[in-house]
Design an enzyme around this catalytic site. Structure first.
Site, mmCIF file in Angstrom:
data_model
loop_
_atom_site.group_PDB
_atom_site.id
_atom_site.type_symbol
_atom_site.label_atom_id
_atom_site.label_comp_id
_atom_site.label_asym_id
_atom_site.label_seq_id
_atom_site.Cartn_x
_atom_site.Cartn_y
_atom_site.Cartn_z
ATOM 1 N N ASP A 198 10.861 7.954 -7.187
ATOM 2 C CA ASP A 198 12.181 7.351 -7.521
ATOM 3 C C ASP A 198 13.178 8.376 -7.417
ATOM 4 O O ASP A 198 14.308 8.278 -7.087
ATOM 5 C CB ASP A 198 12.154 6.532 -8.863
ATOM 6 C CG ASP A 198 10.833 5.600 -8.649
ATOM 7 O OD1 ASP A 198 10.856 4.701 -8.005
ATOM 8 O OD2 ASP A 198 10.035 6.024 -9.609
ATOM 9 N N HIS A 227 8.199 2.947 -13.814
ATOM 10 C CA HIS A 227 8.215 2.916 -12.444
ATOM 11 C C HIS A 227 8.100 1.350 -11.849
ATOM 12 O O HIS A 227 7.091 0.885 -11.664
ATOM 13 C CB HIS A 227 7.119 3.683 -11.665
ATOM 14 C CG HIS A 227 7.159 3.678 -10.414
ATOM 15 N ND1 HIS A 227 7.906 4.038 -9.455
ATOM 16 C CD2 HIS A 227 5.995 2.808 -9.684
ATOM 17 C CE1 HIS A 227 7.494 3.750 -8.293
ATOM 18 N NE2 HIS A 227 6.429 3.062 -8.359
HETATM 19 P P1 NAD Z 1 -4.266 0.973 -0.710
HETATM 20 O O1 NAD Z 1 -4.497 -0.467 -0.958
HETATM 21 O O2 NAD Z 1 -3.976 1.192 0.680
HETATM 22 O O3 NAD Z 1 -5.180 1.941 -1.189
HETATM 23 C C1 NAD Z 1 -5.835 1.873 -2.481
HETATM 24 C C2 NAD Z 1 -7.096 2.097 -2.361
HETATM 25 O O4 NAD Z 1 -7.749 2.243 -3.709
HETATM 26 C C3 NAD Z 1 -8.231 1.235 -1.580
HETATM 27 O O5 NAD Z 1 -9.150 1.966 -0.828
HETATM 28 C C4 NAD Z 1 -9.186 0.636 -2.610
HETATM 29 O O6 NAD Z 1 -10.223 0.193 -2.268
HETATM 30 C C5 NAD Z 1 -8.986 1.536 -3.722
HETATM 31 N N1 NAD Z 1 -9.473 1.196 -4.898
HETATM 32 C C6 NAD Z 1 -9.056 -0.158 -5.470
HETATM 33 N N2 NAD Z 1 -9.820 -0.119 -6.710
HETATM 34 C C7 NAD Z 1 -10.466 1.042 -6.876
HETATM 35 C C8 NAD Z 1 -11.289 1.620 -8.011
HETATM 36 N N3 NAD Z 1 -11.301 0.970 -9.212
HETATM 37 N N4 NAD Z 1 -11.598 2.895 -8.084
HETATM 38 C C9 NAD Z 1 -11.215 3.518 -6.991
HETATM 39 N N5 NAD Z 1 -10.516 3.181 -5.753
HETATM 40 C C10 NAD Z 1 -10.131 1.815 -5.910
HETATM 41 O O7 NAD Z 1 -2.778 1.131 -1.646
HETATM 42 P P2 NAD Z 1 -1.712 2.444 -1.515
HETATM 43 O O8 NAD Z 1 -0.727 1.992 -0.536
HETATM 44 O O9 NAD Z 1 -2.562 3.564 -1.219
HETATM 45 O O10 NAD Z 1 -1.301 2.292 -2.961
HETATM 46 C C11 NAD Z 1 -2.205 2.759 -3.987
HETATM 47 C C12 NAD Z 1 -1.458 2.390 -5.328
HETATM 48 O O11 NAD Z 1 -0.168 3.414 -5.447
HETATM 49 C C13 NAD Z 1 -0.879 1.193 -5.480
HETATM 50 O O12 NAD Z 1 -1.082 0.866 -6.912
HETATM 51 C C14 NAD Z 1 0.601 1.184 -5.325
HETATM 52 O O13 NAD Z 1 1.187 0.198 -5.865
HETATM 53 C C15 NAD Z 1 0.845 2.377 -5.959
HETATM 54 N N6 NAD Z 1 1.923 3.215 -5.600
HETATM 55 C C16 NAD Z 1 2.700 3.832 -6.733
HETATM 56 C C17 NAD Z 1 3.698 4.776 -6.454
HETATM 57 C C18 NAD Z 1 4.514 5.273 -7.269
HETATM 58 O O14 NAD Z 1 5.597 5.940 -7.078
HETATM 59 N N7 NAD Z 1 3.988 5.364 -8.596
HETATM 60 C C19 NAD Z 1 4.256 4.552 -5.009
HETATM 61 C C20 NAD Z 1 3.907 3.893 -4.148
HETATM 62 C C21 NAD Z 1 2.469 3.258 -4.171
#
Ligand code: NAD
Length: 371
Positions: A198, A227
């Site tokens: 952000d 966030h």
């Molecule tokens: P994605 O769905 O491509 O990947 C997530 C991965 O996590 C998948 O491979 C899934 O199998 C794995 N996973 C699910 N549960 C799990 C567990 N219990 N243990 C281990 N692995 C597990 O998603 P992404 O685009 O990589 O995003 C990941 C996360 O980051 C999401 O929650 C998204 O909302 C968040 N995000 C946060 C920010 C931030 O600024 N804080 C920014 C972008 C995305």
């Protein structure tokens, strides 16, 4: 743990080769053949959860290129995902091996969330339960509550005593809270969550607004709170560099600029994630990974004098009257691996209202997530 042994085996060669032919950054440290060789730093054991996902795919090469922990810092890397993603994780590991990163000492893919955290010095928690269309916030919070309390427990019982944990998975602040509350023996100060994306987004908008040459010419944008769409991006302390001089944004901003910073600017940052998702068909990944690297770099290598950065941190004892017991994004400086909240920022009544609104959301999330 046999699964760790088996999964590490194919990658042993990486460590061996790196020793025989050190990467450029390590050459001075290893000084092969000199009379008194200087030993390389001991590796840092880093775990990335959700490693087979989108953010993981961008994050792993960035981490192994050395920007976050230092170009002379070897890494033992543990990649955790869930059992249905085992094959995908193997594919990621093949690619990591094919990159030939000099800093990589060992690579351990695993789908065992109980043993994955053993001995880890840094845990980057990216994996979580995604929000599905029509899903209520309370359900999302409960699903992730279960995942993050289990991760917190595993971290408390098996990670290194000085472990640092960075939570990325959404709802990031509340996931961080749940993990921290469950990690017995690990100080809450060792946990933080990502609001750096952000801040970086805000910097990008300021670059455009003032026609600056790069994001390096902006500093000290603050992100308050969650966030989420209630976060408050605040330019009160922001500075821009023009003709080699840093000046305060509110000082140089016209009335028109100030109207923008109090209106569209805030909305654009709050809704940037949704805008990227709509345009790309996938949520932000490269920019999120880049922000994780920035966050870890600040934490481990410190912030520059006169600079502060946005981090979601433990709110207890904060100087802004925000409730104790939540992870709230404040302006922070970092030194020697520790963050401190910047005191003394002037908050207008308007600012205080926005800071309270995002605090309220975090308190509601906490109530919904905790049984
Ligand atoms: P994605 O769905 O491509 O990947 C997530 C991965 O996590 C998948 O491979 C899934 O199998 C794995 N996973 C699910 N549960 C799990 C567990 N219990 N243990 C281990 N692995 C597990 O998603 P992404 O685009 O990589 O995003 C990941 C996360 O980051 C999401 O929650 C998204 O909302 C968040 N995000 C946060 C920010 C931030 O600024 N804080 C920014 C972008 C995305």
């Amino acid at each position: 743990d046999p699964s760790r042994r088996t999964s590490t085996t194919p990658f042993r060669k990486i460590g061996a080769r790196a020793k025989a032919s050190p990467p450029t950054a390590n050459r001075q440290l290893l000084t092969m053949g000199s009379a008194v060789p200087t030993p390389a730093k001991p590796p840092v054991r880093v775990l990335i959860s959700g490693a087979a996902g989108q953010i993981g795919y961008s994050l792993i090469p960035m981490l192994l290129s050395g920007r976050a922990l230092g170009e002379d810092q070897p890494i033992d890397l543990v990649l955790l995902d869930i059992p249905p993603c085992k094959d995908k994780l193997e594919g990621v590991c093949m690619e990591v091996q094919d990159c030939g990163f000099g800093l990589l000492r060992s690579l351990t893919p695993t789908v065992d969330g109980k043993t994955a955290f053993e001995g880890c010095d840094l845990c980057i928690l990216v994996g979580g339960f995604p929000r599905r269309p029509g899903m209520l916030r309370a359900d999302l919070l409960k699903k992730n509550g279960g995942i993050f309390s289990a991760m917190g427990k595993a971290i408390g019982s098996s990670a290194s005593p000085n472990v640092k944990v960075v939570v990325v998975a959404n709802p990031a602040n509340t996931n961080c809270l749940i993990a921290a509350l469950n990690a017995e023996g690990v100080p809450k100060q060792n946990f933080s969550c990502l609001t750096r994306l952000d801040m970086n987004r805000s910097k990008g908008l300021i670059v455009s607004r003032f026609g600056l040459s790069s994001a390096n010419d902006v500093k000290n944008v603050m992100i308050w709170g969650n966030h989420s769409k209630t976060q408050y991006p605040d330019i009160t302390e922001a500075q821009i560099k023009r003709d080699g001089e840093w000046t305060s944004v509110p000082t140089v901003a016209t009335d028109e600029d100030m109207k923008y910073f109090k209106g569209d600017f805030i909305k654009t940052v709050q809704q940037r994630g949704a805008a990227v998702l709509k345009a790309r068909g996938f949520s932000s990944a490269a920019s999120a990974a880049n922000a994780v690297i920035d966050h870890i770099k600040s934490l481990y290598q410190g912030t520059a004098p006169g600079e502060h950065v946005a981090m979601g941190v433990w709110s207890n004892g904060n100087p802004y009257g925000i409730a104790d017991g939540i992870f709230y994004s404040f302006p922070c400086t970092c030194k020697d691996g520790k963050w401190s909240i910047v005191p003394g920022v002037t908050c207008s009544d308007e600012s205080k209202e926005l800071m309270k609104a995002t605090e309220k959301e975090l308190l509601e999330e906490k109530k919904e997530a905790l049984p």
